[in-house]
Design an enzyme around this catalytic site. Structure first.
Site, PDB file in Angstrom:
ATOM      1  N   ARG A  13      -7.629 -14.372  -2.804  1.00  0.00           N
ATOM      2  CA  ARG A  13      -8.794 -13.856  -3.536  1.00  0.00           C
ATOM      3  C   ARG A  13      -8.479 -12.509  -4.157  1.00  0.00           C
ATOM      4  NH1 ARG A  13     -13.311 -10.718  -2.105  1.00  0.00           N
ATOM      5  NH2 ARG A  13     -12.707 -10.687   0.099  1.00  0.00           N
ATOM      6  N   ARG A  25       6.606  -7.154  -5.426  1.00  0.00           N
ATOM      7  CA  ARG A  25       7.326  -6.171  -4.618  1.00  0.00           C
ATOM      8  C   ARG A  25       7.896  -6.862  -3.382  1.00  0.00           C
ATOM      9  NH1 ARG A  25       5.084  -0.344  -2.373  1.00  0.00           N
ATOM     10  NH2 ARG A  25       3.503  -1.646  -1.382  1.00  0.00           N
ATOM     11  N   GLU A  32      10.831   6.726  -3.087  1.00  0.00           N
ATOM     12  CA  GLU A  32       9.983   7.087  -1.954  1.00  0.00           C
ATOM     13  C   GLU A  32      10.776   7.467  -0.703  1.00  0.00           C
ATOM     14  OE1 GLU A  32       7.620   3.632  -1.048  1.00  0.00           O
ATOM     15  OE2 GLU A  32       9.342   2.306  -1.163  1.00  0.00           O
ATOM     16  N   ASP A  36       5.231   7.335   1.493  1.00  0.00           N
ATOM     17  CA  ASP A  36       6.472   7.082   2.221  1.00  0.00           C
ATOM     18  C   ASP A  36       7.428   8.255   2.099  1.00  0.00           C
ATOM     19  OD1 ASP A  36       6.994   4.661   3.786  1.00  0.00           O
ATOM     20  OD2 ASP A  36       6.331   3.581   2.016  1.00  0.00           O
ATOM     21  N   ASP A  48      -2.184   1.721   4.478  1.00  0.00           N
ATOM     22  CA  ASP A  48      -1.114   0.730   4.617  1.00  0.00           C
ATOM     23  C   ASP A  48      -0.021   1.347   5.483  1.00  0.00           C
ATOM     24  OD1 ASP A  48       0.323   2.453   2.983  1.00  0.00           O
ATOM     25  OD2 ASP A  48       0.421   1.097   1.275  1.00  0.00           O
TER      26      ASP A  48
END
Length: 722
Positions: A124, A337, A428, A456, A628
């Site tokens: 979704r 990714r 990162e 990160d 995350d």
């Protein structure tokens, strides 16, 4: 143990094998036996290089740790950089670098705009994100705090005309800024019409045209009474939608019911930080969603407002033009990714041993991408015939080279032209940002994206310099010298290396999806900084952020920045953000740990107990933030750093875990499936969160994945036994 299929030296999970055979391979012109034999060769040849590079990470970290032990106290920056150079941590300057990436879609090469990042595991979310190429400006303004609720502008439960008027005023002001009329204002328009191929706008005092007639692109419906008018500014389209029978349009003098903005020009479908995928079953689910995105068939049943409907991917949009027709893409241009080089997966075994999960992403997600290059659905994503992959968490040019060689090997397996698979370099990790120019030199024919993954990057800054001293408080990190240097150098090096016309230069995420007024105020800084894209957490945020690319001409800004030259030095980039604990009270320290621990727990319990890799998690004040693994990495490494340097003790941290567990339990009290942590403190989620801190120093580069995967797998095993 799931059943496995033998193919040469490979032992393949049956679910993965059948997915490849029955769904991914058909239509690609790739023979099944050739695929698996090519996969075996790739895994066998590149696997040892990957292992050696991971060992090199550990070797460098051990030597940096020892240097800090041998050189306590304030860092002598010159000696420190000499040491990093002698270590090989800092690469030699490659000289002039010119990026020449070819066959790049304009969304990447020349059209600045918002970039969505979404977990591909959630069909979704993925469908909504792909469809976020176009968004309703009226809805984005009305439904968020972008319009305040003062002076009668409350949202309420029914339509509020006062709030609606404020929305319309805001939208008309955007039209006046981006596509002004020769005289007058769009707010005073009473009709739009196309006469002799030109847009005419009727005002109370007569008829006018656009100040810049070339901004008129086309229309829908009859020319004399169009149902929409398509305009363009800074490469992004705006559609004035007209319907005098609509509940909004009937109240508008010109019949305008909405203004649709071209919003999420590009989107990253994420197999990495935003998903919780720990086994073959999880990965096949994610790879299947990517395959169906590339086939244009992904759909999901959605229940909303008591109604259930099927949400599908949007078709392209066709408009009449003075010369015929034009078709604009209805969906964002999609990147995928992959995971980084660290993690293994037992979805495939080579001689009985798990293989690189990132290598499997390249092979299996690559099969999905082939459906956009060959067969009846080719070109649904990339009209330039390219595959766009973001590769995260690479440490320096040697690891970028491994990725380039991996993609070249995949191209050979699939019979693709060299450099078909483009690479997005996530800047990162500290060793990548310190050597970004060398990384670009390695990938000069393949790079299509560089991005400052500042979350990160902060986690890696803490871990790399763990023994240097206690880090500053998290809120003060944003003012550290290295962050300014990092953000500036990413743009400066990208421009100096010729990314314009070949690749995106990106900026990071807005993490507060409910705070759109603050985003509108702050995130205009990203296009002003010369970024051609910047991350947003939702389709609504993409539409609002798109307004920034009308207010800022990014390409002109890049010209200006390129002429100014470098704005920072590598010494600034390598300045370690050590704090002064003497200035922190006991309450300051407790508050800092509580803030970190609450964030860790709030995120990890969902990851481990429910398999949710990214969601809105209330922070310690109750504000929803998109969390995350990158944010979790910062928080866990920060507490581990303070523990190591005695800023706080184990007793304080343990107490915080118990108190914050109860707080997080309360924040999730309305979820009937939630597993409470208190008072037993023995759930897999609680144990994982605690391990991230107390085992933080030993985690490779401070990454959260090994611990999260371990405890999520344990939770799945428990769930299977129920």
């Amino acid at each position: 143990m799931s059943e496995r299929i033998e193919q040469g030296r490979l032992q393949i999970d049956r679910e993965l094998y059948e997915f490849v055979r029955d769904e991914a391979l058909p239509g690609t012109d790739v023979d099944e036996a050739a695929f698996w034999s090519g996969a075996e060769q790739l895994l066998a040849e590149l696997g040892p290089r990957r292992t050696a590079l991971l060992e090199r990470r550990d070797e460098l970290q051990a030597k940096i740790d020892q240097w800090h032990r041998d050189n306590p106290g304030p860092i002598d920056q010159s000696n420190y950089e000499d040491f990093l150079t002698s270590l090989g941590y800092l690469a030699d300057d490659p000289g002039e670098v010119t990026v020449t990436t070819a066959n790049v879609d304009p969304e990447i090469s020349s059209v600045p705009g918002p970039q969505l990042v979404v977990p591909v595991l959630n069909a979704r979310f993925a469908t909504n994100a792909a469809n976020a190429r176009w968004g309703s400006l009226y809805d984005a303004l009305y439904g968020t705090d972008a319009i305040d609720e003062t002076d009668g502008k409350t949202k309420g439960t029914a339509y509020n005309p006062t709030r609606g008027a404020a929305v319309i005023k805001w939208a008309r002001e955007l039209l006046d800024r981006s596509t002004p009329l020769a005289h007058g204002s769009h707010a005073d328009a009473t009709a739009y019409a196309i006469v002799d191929g030109r847009l005419q706008v009727r005002l109370a005092d007569g008829v006018t045209e656009l100040a810049h007639p070339e901004q008129f692109v086309g229309w829908s419906g009859p020319a004399e009474q169009p149902t929409s008018v398509l305009l363009v500014h800074n490469g992004l389209h705006l559609e004035i939608q007209i319907d005098r029978s609509d509940s909004i349009g009937e109240t508008d003098p010109a019949g305008v019911k909405d203004v649709a903005l071209e919003s999420a020009v590009t989107c990253i479908m994420d197999l990495e930080d935003s998903i919780a995928a720990v086994d073959a079953q999880d990965k096949v689910h994610a790879w299947r969603n990517w395959l169906q995105l590339m086939q244009g068939t992904l759909a999901e049943q959605v229940t909303k407002g008591g109604k259930t409907f099927r949400r599908e991917l949007n078709p392209d949009r066709t408009f009449t033009t003075p010369d015929g027709e034009t078709t604009l893409k209805g969906r964002a241009l999609l990147f995928v990714r992959h995971v980084g080089h660290l993690m293994d997966s037992d979805a495939v075994l080579l001689d009985g041993n798990p293989v690189s999960e990132g290598f499997l992403d390249a092979l299996v997600a690559g099969l999905g991408s082939l459906h956009d290059l060959r067969g009846p659905r080719a070109g649904g994503n990339s009209r330039a015939g390219s595959v766009y992959v973001v590769k995260p968490k690479m440490h320096g040019p040697e690891e970028v080279q491994l990725t380039c060689d991996l993609f070249a090997a995949v191209e050979r397996v699939f019979g693709l032209e060299p450099n078909t698979i483009k690479v997005g370099i996530m800047d990162e990790e500290r060793r990548t940002s310190a050597n970004l120019k060398a990384c670009l030199a390695v990938a000069s024919e393949r790079v299509a994206f560089i991005n400052t993954g500042f979350l990160d990057r902060t986690g890696d800054e803490i871990h790399t310099s763990m023994l240097a001293g206690p880090m500053v408080r998290k809120a003060d990190m944003k003012d550290a010298a290295w962050i300014t240097a990092y953000e500036n150098s990413n743009v400066d090096l990208g421009l100096a290396s010729g990314l314009r016309g070949h690749a995106q230069i990106g900026k990071g995420m807005w993490a507060a999806p409910d705070n759109m007024a603050a985003m509108l105020e702050a995130k205009v800084g990203h296009p002003k900084a010369g970024a051609t894209c910047a991350w947003v957490p939702s389709p609504t945020a993409a539409t609002l952020h798109a307004t920034h690319y009308h207010d800022v001409d990014v390409l002109a800004q890049q010209e200006k920045l390129a002429a100014e030259g470098a704005r920072s030095t590598r010494s600034e980039l390598l300045t370690v953000p050590i704090g002064d604990p003497a200035g922190w009270s006991e309450q300051d320290r407790r508050d800092e740990v509580d803030n970190n621990v609450q964030g860790i727990l709030g995120y990890v319990v969902r990851w481990v107990n429910s398999g949710v890799g990214c969601s809105k998690v209330p922070d310690i004040t109750g504000t929803n933030l998109m969390e995350d693994r990158a944010t979790c990495r910062i928080s866990s490494q920060h507490v581990a750093n303070w523990l190591h340097h005695g800023v706080v003790d184990v007793e304080l941290v343990e107490d915080s875990f118990r108190r914050m567990a109860a707080k997080v339990d309360g924040q999730n009290a309305d979820d009937p499936n939630y597993l409470a942590m208190a008072p037993g403190f023995d759930t897999e989620g609680f144990k994982a969160a605690r391990a991230l801190v107390f085992e933080g120093l030993e985690q490779p580069s401070g990454y959260t994945e090994p611990i999260l995967h371990r405890y999520r797998a344990a939770q799945k095993a428990k769930d299977a036994q129920r």
